[in-house]
Design a protein around this motif. Structure first.
Motif: not given
Length: 404
Positions: A68-79
């Motif tokens: 849950h809330a993997d930081p690398r995936v979340d960063a890709a979504i935000r970018d």
């Protein structure tokens, strides 16, 4: 509509929503021990609205593969969010994500995107019928609610129905439900309708995954002998049992396949793929499968990052190792407690097998001990060896409570 001010989430949901959830399998059935709602997840843990923490093995029913809330995936979504979500023309991510996907999945010469497994499976059925000029479909396993069209087919992962209310009888008659490994029934179907069968659509039987290669090989041989197509429903097994799902694990490559749950770590995305000549019915306009949201960029960005991590960090192997630790430890605990059930199947997605009432009793007690389990048990890459060891200790406490 009047709802009591002190009503809980389950009561409120049932008042405005059939089943109380948009996903049948997520509706809580073991209250009050089971959470009514989950409000947050991080890594291998989730929390409900009461602040209770659970080691999570439901993993959103499979899609959470990295945690849950993997930081690398979340960063890709935000970018990607900064540049936009959806446009009136294709975004480059549509092409680059398809390129990456096809490089990882055996037999995927081309791929397209939708949002859910049900609609992607419906696309595969239509494509197969158009390519072969035939109407009949053989269904093996649970192929999603949209494709539970045959009498006797799986209407949910753990349930079948003798009839299919809401489906015209003429359509249901063209769909044939066959049990996993039932070669006799398949032979009878092909003797009766071999020249009319467009597609064999198969979803893995989770307890049988480790020994499934022979059955997949026999399906391939039958399809080839009768001019039918073979399609895999990889919604659970893809990017979990192996990157390339059952085609990689079994060595038997289908003509078409559908992936989804493991691709984007929880973002909504389904992929239908396969032989370019079969998918050519789309290029020629013989079949139209289209969706405004197929190229939605946040899910594609999440998928690109998720698939890259899974490839580069060999995540399926890690899931296998951690899942085996969990499966073996829990089965030892069940045996020591004399429980009439066990976990069977591939370590990344084993299934409870045994008497249902005792299974439900254990699952209820497990919630009380901070374990969120499901009839299929999913590990993710954020589960540590310490998490699993703690899980086994808590499970033993839950079994002792049930015994008392």
């Amino acid at each position: 509509m009047e709802i009591r001010a002190d009503a809980g989430w389950r009561e409120r949901a049932l008042a405005v929503m059939p089943v109380g959830s948009s996903t049948n399998s997520k509706a809580p059935a073991l209250l009050p021990e089971e959470p009514e709602v989950i409000v947050r997840g991080l890594g291998a843990r989730v929390w409900d609205d009461r602040g209770r923490e659970f080691i999570d093995y439901r993993c959103a029913l499979g899609p959470i593969t990295l945690g849950h809330a993997d930081p690398r995936v979340d960063a890709a979504i935000r970018d990607q969010l900064r540049d936009g979500i959806l446009f009136g023309h294709p975004h480059p991510l549509e092409t680059t994500t398809a390129e990456l996907f096809c490089s990882l999945v055996p037999g995927a010469e081309a791929a397209r995107f939708l949002k859910t497994g049900g609609e992607a499976l419906a696309a595969v059925i239509r494509i197969a019928r158009a390519h072969t000029g035939r109407d009949r479909v053989v269904q093996i396993g649970y192929n999603g609610w949209l494709n539970s069209l045959a009498a006797g087919a799986r209407v949910l992962p753990g349930a079948t129905s003798a009839s299919v209310p809401g489906v015209p009888a003429g359509l249901a008659a063209l769909h044939h439900a066959v049990g996993w490994g039932d070669d006799e029934a398949l032979d009878a179907l092909f003797r009766a309708h071999g020249s009319e069968i467009a597609l064999i659509l198969v979803a893995a039987d989770y307890p049988s995954v480790p020994s499934s290669a022979g059955f997949y090989r026999r399906l391939r041989e039958r399809a080839d002998a009768h001019g039918a197509l073979l399609a895999y429903d990889e919604m659970v097994t893809g990017f979990r049992v192996a990157l390339g799902g059952m085609s990689e694990a079994s060595g038997v490559v289908p003509d078409l396949a559908v992936f989804g749950k493991g691709v984007a770590n929880g973002m909504p995305l389904a992929v239908y793929c396969g032989r370019r000549d079969v998918l050519g019915v789309l290029d020629r306009g013989e079949v139209v499968v289209t969706s405004t949201y197929g190229g939605e960029t946040l899910s594609l960005a999440a998928a690109t990052t998720t698939m890259t991590i899974m490839r580069d960090e060999r995540i399926p192997e890690r899931l296998h190792e951690r899942g085996a630790q969990l499966q073996n430890g829990l089965n030892d605990a069940f045996a020591d407690a004399g429980a009439p059930f066990r976990l069977e199947g591939h370590p990344t997605c084993p299934q409870f097998v045994g008497e249902q009432e005792p299974i439900d009793g254990f699952l209820r007690a497990a919630f009380s001990h901070g374990l969120s389990l499901y009839r299929v048990v999913y590990v993710n890459a954020a589960h540590t060896a310490e998490d699993v060891a703690e899980t086994i200790r808590r499970a033993r406490s839950a079994l002792a409570e049930v015994g008392r």
